[in-house]
Every structure is written in C-alpha cells, then in structure tokens.
Design an enzyme around this catalytic site. Structure first.
Site, PDB file in Angstrom:
ATOM      1  N   TYR A   1      24.499 -18.521  91.888  1.00 35.01           N
ATOM      2  CA  TYR A   1      25.368 -17.384  92.187  1.00 35.01           C
ATOM      3  C   TYR A   1      24.632 -16.183  92.779  1.00 35.01           C
ATOM      4  O   TYR A   1      25.200 -15.108  92.934  1.00 35.01           O
ATOM      5  CB  TYR A   1      26.137 -16.950  90.937  1.00 35.01           C
ATOM      6  CG  TYR A   1      25.277 -16.638  89.724  1.00 35.01           C
ATOM      7  CD1 TYR A   1      24.629 -15.424  89.593  1.00 35.01           C
ATOM      8  CD2 TYR A   1      25.157 -17.568  88.697  1.00 35.01           C
ATOM      9  CE1 TYR A   1      23.862 -15.135  88.477  1.00 35.01           C
ATOM     10  CE2 TYR A   1      24.391 -17.295  87.581  1.00 35.01           C
ATOM     11  CZ  TYR A   1      23.746 -16.076  87.467  1.00 35.01           C
ATOM     12  OH  TYR A   1      22.988 -15.801  86.353  1.00 35.01           O
TER      13      TYR A   1
ATOM     14  N   ASP B   1      22.918  -6.482  78.890  1.00 33.32           N
ATOM     15  CA  ASP B   1      22.850  -7.489  77.833  1.00 33.32           C
ATOM     16  C   ASP B   1      21.516  -8.227  77.808  1.00 33.32           C
ATOM     17  O   ASP B   1      21.209  -8.917  76.830  1.00 33.32           O
ATOM     18  CB  ASP B   1      24.001  -8.492  77.954  1.00 33.32           C
ATOM     19  CG  ASP B   1      24.095  -9.146  79.323  1.00 33.32           C
ATOM     20  OD1 ASP B   1      23.350  -8.736  80.231  1.00 33.32           O
ATOM     21  OD2 ASP B   1      24.914 -10.071  79.482  1.00 33.32           O
TER      22      ASP B   1
ATOM     23  N   ASP C   1      25.025 -19.974  84.596  1.00 34.42           N
ATOM     24  CA  ASP C   1      24.100 -20.063  83.459  1.00 34.42           C
ATOM     25  C   ASP C   1      24.237 -21.380  82.705  1.00 34.42           C
ATOM     26  O   ASP C   1      24.343 -21.413  81.470  1.00 34.42           O
ATOM     27  CB  ASP C   1      24.302 -18.876  82.509  1.00 34.42           C
ATOM     28  CG  ASP C   1      24.090 -17.537  83.195  1.00 34.42           C
ATOM     29  OD1 ASP C   1      23.415 -17.515  84.235  1.00 34.42           O
ATOM     30  OD2 ASP C   1      24.591 -16.520  82.695  1.00 34.42           O
TER      31      ASP C   1
ATOM     32  N   LYS D   1      31.260 -13.747  77.340  1.00 32.78           N
ATOM     33  CA  LYS D   1      30.478 -14.954  77.079  1.00 32.78           C
ATOM     34  C   LYS D   1      30.537 -15.382  75.608  1.00 32.78           C
ATOM     35  O   LYS D   1      30.419 -16.558  75.297  1.00 32.78           O
ATOM     36  CB  LYS D   1      29.021 -14.714  77.487  1.00 32.78           C
ATOM     37  CG  LYS D   1      28.813 -14.605  78.994  1.00 32.78           C
ATOM     38  CD  LYS D   1      29.035 -15.928  79.692  1.00 32.78           C
ATOM     39  CE  LYS D   1      28.572 -15.908  81.141  1.00 32.78           C
ATOM     40  NZ  LYS D   1      29.402 -15.048  81.990  1.00 32.78           N
TER      41      LYS D   1
ATOM     42  N   GLY E   1      32.009  -9.734  81.289  1.00 38.23           N
ATOM     43  CA  GLY E   1      31.320 -11.001  81.386  1.00 38.23           C
ATOM     44  C   GLY E   1      29.931 -11.012  80.801  1.00 38.23           C
ATOM     45  O   GLY E   1      29.126 -11.892  81.115  1.00 38.23           O
TER      46      GLY E   1
END
Length: 718
Positions: free
Chosen positions: A174, A240, A130, A53, A22
């Site tokens: 989240y 990331d 996001d 993503k 993810g």
C-alpha cells in the site's frame, strides 16, 4: 463555489475527504465517533471509514456476526453519520487467515457484509494491509498470484453487494516502499490495476507507510499503474507505532495540486480521540483550499517549505488552535478545576461553616494557588513540542539547538565532567577552568543564552500547569501522559544547564550511574534500539552532540613530551599564587618526566585529536620521595608504597575513560605485590580531589613527615 464534498473526479463521484479510524489500539467510543461526525459536517468533510484494527470482529474474528447489542450500536452509529451528512464506510480485514479459494470463506465474508448492510450501511471496504504475502497451498493451486487472489474475492464481494457507489480496496503493497522493485515495475500493483473492477477505489499511503511528503509526480505514477487515482490513507498524524509520540502539527507537505489527481484523502490520526482536533481541522482547511480559489497570503517568513498559494499550513494551524482553545475552555463535567482567577472574581466560594470565612494566608505565608487560564500561546507551544513525525516545531528546534550549544560551549560556564560524575548529597560543585579560559564576553554570552533556555523551559512548565487546570478534562486526559513526559524531560535539561553554569548542585538523577525509573526513558524497546547500529540516525534534531571514541594504550618513552605538555597545561589551570612558590609534589615529578614510571605502570588516553590523558605509577615511591626530601612514616610507606598520577584534559566530556584507565593501572600495581597506592595533591586542586573521592576506593589520610600543604589520597589494594 463548490465544497470538496461535491468535487468530481473525471466527471464521476465526489472527492472523498474525512477520517479513517484505522490505528492499532483502543478503538474510539460510539460517543466519540458521533462527535467526530458533527465536526466533519461543520468543517466540510464527508467520510468516515470504520476500520479499527483492535475491534476483534473487524479483523481477527472477521467471520463472527455481530450480536444484537452490537448490531444496535452500529445501526445507531450509521444513522448518526447519515444525520450529519457523513458517508459511513464499513471496512473488514479478513487477510490474516482467509483462504481465498474456499467458497465457504467467501460466503462467510458476504454474510458478514450483508449483516452490516442490513444496519443501513451502503459503503464498504476490504483491507489486506499488514498481512503475510505467502499464499497457502490451496490458494497457490487456484490463483496465479496473491494479487489475483485478492482481486478475485474483492470483485466477487463488490458484485454481490450490488456494486456500491463507494467501495475501497487496501492492497498489501500500500506504499511505494513496499513495492518490488518499484511502483512502476511492481507486478502486484499491475495485477491489481488490471484485475480490479473500475468502480473499486484503491487506498494508498504514499512513498512510505508514514509519508513525509506526497508529490503530484508520485501520485501520477501510481495512478498509471492502478489505472485509477488512489484514495490517500494518510498516516501523517498516526502515533500507534510509538507510544511516546503525539502529533499536533498541521496537515502539511501535501500540495493542493494533488486534489484533482486524487479520488480522496482520509487521515488516520492519533489514537487518542481528543488529540485529533488539529489533524482533522487542518485537513478540512486543506480540502477547502483549492475549492475556495485564488491565492492566499503565504507567510514565507514562517518557513513554509512549499510555495502552495492555496494553502498555508501555519495559518491552518492557527485557525485550528483558535477553535481548539474554545473546546478546552468548555467544561465537560460539573465542578471542573478549582480557583480560576475569573471564578474568584465572579462568585463567592461555597461555605459550609458560616463562622469561618475563606482562608487568607498571612503576610509571610505561601499565597493561595490560582490557576491562570489557558491561552492560545500555550496551545501554540504545545503544538510545537508535539509537531509532526519528521519535524519538530520552531520552539522545540530552538530548545534543542540551544541545549546543544550550551553543552558544547560549557567551558564558558567553567564546567568539568570529572567533578560532576557521581555527586553525593553533600557535594558542592567546584568549577574548574578549561585549557584556554573563556573571555568575559564569551562567559556573558553563555549566561545570556542559558537564561533564555531557562525561560523557554519555564514556559513549558507554565503551559503544563494551565493545561492541567483547563475546564475540559476529556481533552486533558488524552494529553496528560504526553505533557507529563515533556515536562519531565524539559526539567532534566533545565537542571543540567543550571549545573553546567554552576547555579546548582549536580542533580543525582542527571549524573548518577543508578537513576530512579522516572529519571530515564525507553524501557526494553529503548534498550533494543540503543544496541542496534542505526539507532539515533533518524533523530529529528539533525545536529546532536556526537559520542567521542576513546582508546587506552600502554605508555611508551615516546609519549614523554605529550605527558609533560598535559601536565603543564593542567598545572597552569590549578595554579594559584601560593602554589607557585611551594616545593614540587611527587605526582608533579612523575608527570613531568623527572621520574620515569615503573614498567607496565603507565597508560595513555587518546581521542581522535590525540593524547588527552594519562595514568602513570611508581610501584615503590621511597627513592623518589628521598630525592625531593619527602619522607613518610614507615607505617605509611608499608601500607601505601606506590605513587599514582592521573590527568585528563577538559575536552574529555565523559568521566568513564578516566575511570577505566585508573582501574587498569591499579590492577597492574596490585600484580606487582603492592599493598596500596597514594597520590599527593594541593588543597587548591579541588578538581582532582573530587575525582579521586568519586572513585570510591580513595580516601584522604594523614601521613606523618609530609608538609601541611599536601593532601594525600590513598587506596588499599587487597
């Protein structure tokens, strides 16, 4: 004893354990994902969540159906997961631009998931992470809140798919940090908890996006609001968000007491697939810990923060690195690295010209390079250098602490920043003593610790060399950028310590005001961060050397005693037996207060302790020279009529304040009409000779009428 894959939650469903792809960045290949399934099966994990993503049909173009070729690949991937007893959960992220109130949008979402269901997939996930939380006007007219809109569409899709056994929902809020005003009082989470159908599980990252620790209490709090235990989407190994970081430490700071409180745990690890061996392996060990039952021996000397008697992060790491070493030593392509010592012993080199034997260097020539095999110690060092987001490994912490100590106590190595500010190729470093000379014991201690630091740096270089020659090149290529970077950083620190100890000439890439691009890090992002007030307050090394604040102000008569003190202190440092009996210098007379500086021609440097330097001048030094029977030629006096004297205490660790101070002083002298300035120094005062030389405007000149034991440094003022 049951495996975590069969663990139940409130009597229903198995404990979800595995990997979520993810992250933001290049998605893994189909081959890599299949390799992941094999590892998960081997290590007892049971789930893979497909959510890359940057797979554009997962997020940005979520409405687009897969092409025939893409469908074939996904079908094969889902089949491979089933073959290895891994549940494949397909995730889609429509939140960027979906209109929740438009039936056509919901129909497009159902159609896309129906297509994937046709590939053999039976588990799904809707992600709303996001994204912007502001609803469009059409949605505001239909739904009471953003949470109501998301829950309504999610419930509709869940029913449409036949209420799958596994269906995950990722909320926009989240983690606890996103909840307003708190988890327990979040209207968004309360709406999600009350509105989502009971069979839908909710993803949660913990207190933060990248959580340092996840406590049982925090999970109990969010479970009460959501009315179900969450599935942890764990970003502890995600990298990331920072292209210069990699995380090779163990799964940590999550007590195994969490397991019965959760629906599952999925790790979202490093972008580089082959760098995730440790992340996934240690998660598997954590998941098995409570199922295996009984306490394990926890090595408290190893610094375990949590007394978790079921799981030891350090032991889990050792198990993972031991298995990873075997992966490194398995060649992934024909040929592989050359000249491993074992290969030299086991087989003859291929010869294309039978008239020539293998090259053998002569007795005084360089020996042939032979690569040492990679060791478990190398991988342990690698892990400690690239540990976890909130924590460096033991060796990395030690290296930072030692460098801090060596820099702070560099007086014992007779270091002086003024003499190493901007060295040229021909410069040789000249040590200058501090205000209070260190004892022989202090010097020996500094040298001993400097050698230990050098040994640690050498170990990093050796680790880099052995990694670079490991047979498995696929793993190496995922690590290469990071290990090159750490090798470079360690090399710069190593050279700096040698410079402090007088064992090497100051490195241009360390001290130069204009280093080459490979000599510094950061780019535009680094420049932005350094301009912000909070930069550096989250460094993992908690005790970095602080940056001193200096101020420059005009000299006043009340400063005379302090100026004399600094002058005496620095004169003692530079004295030798010959200079004691020699006549005074003009600069000494000016610094000692025997001659007062000209108006507006005196500056004082101060730090938080007090006065630490000065720069004073006489615009016309003829009368002062006559008092001590020093007379220069008329030509010299005409070109360089003004006298300057500068001193800075060794505690000033930055050469810039002294440069700024003398720059301001020269401007004042120029305004008075002077054509040039000079200072007189002893040949033994190498420290100040080098300081004036590095200013660029001063040069050594001959001046008739002055004694031979005086060096004149002069600068024109055009």
């Amino acid at each position: 004893m049951s495996e975590p894959g069969s663990r139940t939650r409130s009597g229903t469903g198995r404990f979800i354990s595995g990997v979520v792809e993810g992250f933001y960045g290049r998605p893994w290949t189909m081959e890599q994902r299949t390799e992941l399934f094999k590892r998960e099966q081997k290590w007892g994990l049971n789930t893979y969540l497909y959510a890359p993503k940057d797979d554009y049909k997962h997020r940005m173009y979520w409405r687009d159906l897969y092409s025939a070729e893409e469908a074939e690949q996904l079908t094969a991937l889902i089949s491979a997961a089933k073959q290895h007893e891994v549940e494949f959960i397909y995730a889609i992220s429509p939140g960027l631009d979906i209109t929740f109130s438009n039936p056509r949008e919901v129909a497009a979402l159902k159609k896309k998931l129906d297509q994937v269901k046709g590939f053999g997939c039976s588990s799904f996930s809707l992600l709303f992470d996001d994204i912007e939380s502001e609803m469009c006007p059409a949605d505001r007219r239909t739904f009471g809140s953003f949470a109501h809109a998301q829950a309504a569409v999610t419930n509709e899709v869940y029913r449409h798919l036949g209420e799958p056994h596994s269906f995950l929902f990722c909320p926009t809020d989240y983690c606890a940090a996103f909840c307003t005003p708190s988890v327990s009082q979040s209207s968004y989470l309360h709406t999600v908890g009350q509105t989502l159908l009971p069979g839908i599980d909710v993803l949660w990252t913990g207190p933060k996006v990248v959580s340092h620790k996840i406590s049982v209490e925090s999970i109990e709090e969010v479970s009460a609001v959501l009315k179900r235990p969450p599935v942890i989407w764990d970003n502890i190994h995600a990298n990331d968000y920072d292209p210069q970081r990699l995380f090779l430490g163990p799964y940590k700071d999550r007590p195994t007491d969490l397991i019965p409180k959760l629906r599952g745990v999925l790790t979202n690890p490093n972008c580089e697939f082959h760098s995730n061996f440790v992340a996934v392996h240690t998660l598997a060990t954590w998941c098995k810990a409570a199922a295996d039952g009984g306490p394990r021996d926890v090595d408290m000397a190893g610094g375990e923060e949590e007394q978790d008697w079921s799981y030891s992060p350090q032991k889990a790491l050792s198990l993972a690195l031991t298995d990873w070493l075997q992966e490194f030593m398995t060649a992934d392509q024909p040929g592989g690295p050359r000249r491993l010592k074992k290969e030299l012993c086991d087989e003859e080199p291929m010869q294309t010209d039978m008239s020539e034997g293998p090259y053998v260097p002569g007795p005084e020539e360089n020996p042939l390079y032979t690569a040492e095999p990679l060791t478990l110690d190398d991988l342990e060092l690698l892990s400690e250098l690239f540990y976890l987001p909130y924590e460096h490994g033991a060796t990395a912490r030690t290296m930072l602490q030692e460098l801090d100590w060596l820099q702070t106590d560099s007086r014992a190595a007779a270091a002086d920043p003024l003499t190493s500010a901007t060295p040229s190729d021909s410069d040789q470093r000249v040590p200058a003593g501090p205000a209070h000379s260190p004892t022989a014991g202090q010097t020996a201690e500094w040298r001993r610790r400097a050698q230990q630091f050098d040994d640690m740096c050498h170990a990093v270089v050796q680790m880099f060399n052995r990694l670079s020659n490991a047979p498995n090149r696929r793993i190496l290529y995922d690590l290469y950028t990071y290990i090159c970077d750490i090798k470079s950083g360690v090399g710069l620190a190593r050279a700096y310590v040698k410079t402090l100890g007088g064992r090497a000439r100051a490195s241009a890439q360390l001290m130069n005001d204009d280093p080459e691009p490979w000599g510094f890090r950061g780019g535009l992002s680094g420049e932005f961060q350094r301009m912000l007030p909070g930069h550096g307050n989250r460094d993992l090394f908690r005790h970095p050397p602080t940056t001193a604040v200096y101020s420059i102000r005009p000299y006043c008569p009340e400063d005379k005693m302090e100026l004399q003190r600094i002058s005496r202190e620095m004169r003692r440092e530079g004295e030798d037996e010959a200079s004691v009996t020699q006549p005074p210098l003009l600069s000494d007379c000016l610094s000692a207060g025997e001659i007062s500086p000209s108006p507006q021609c005196g500056l004082v440097l101060e730090d938080e302790i007090g006065m630490c330097g000065y720069a004073v001048a006489l615009t016309d030094a003829k009368s002062a020279a006559a008092k001590i029977q020093r007379a220069a030629s008329e030509a010299f006096s005409e070109d360089f009529p003004s006298l300057v004297s500068v001193q800075v205490l060794p505690r000033v660790a930055d050469p810039a304040p002294a440069r700024r101070m003398i720059g301001q002083l020269l401007s004042s002298i120029r305004i008075s009409g002077s054509r040039g300035v000079f200072c007189d120094l002893r040949p033994s005062d190498r420290r100040m000779l080098e300081f004036y030389s590095r200013l660029g405007s001063f040069r050594a000149i001959q001046a008739g009428g002055l004694p031979g034991d005086v060096v004149i440094m002069a600068a024109s003022l055009p």
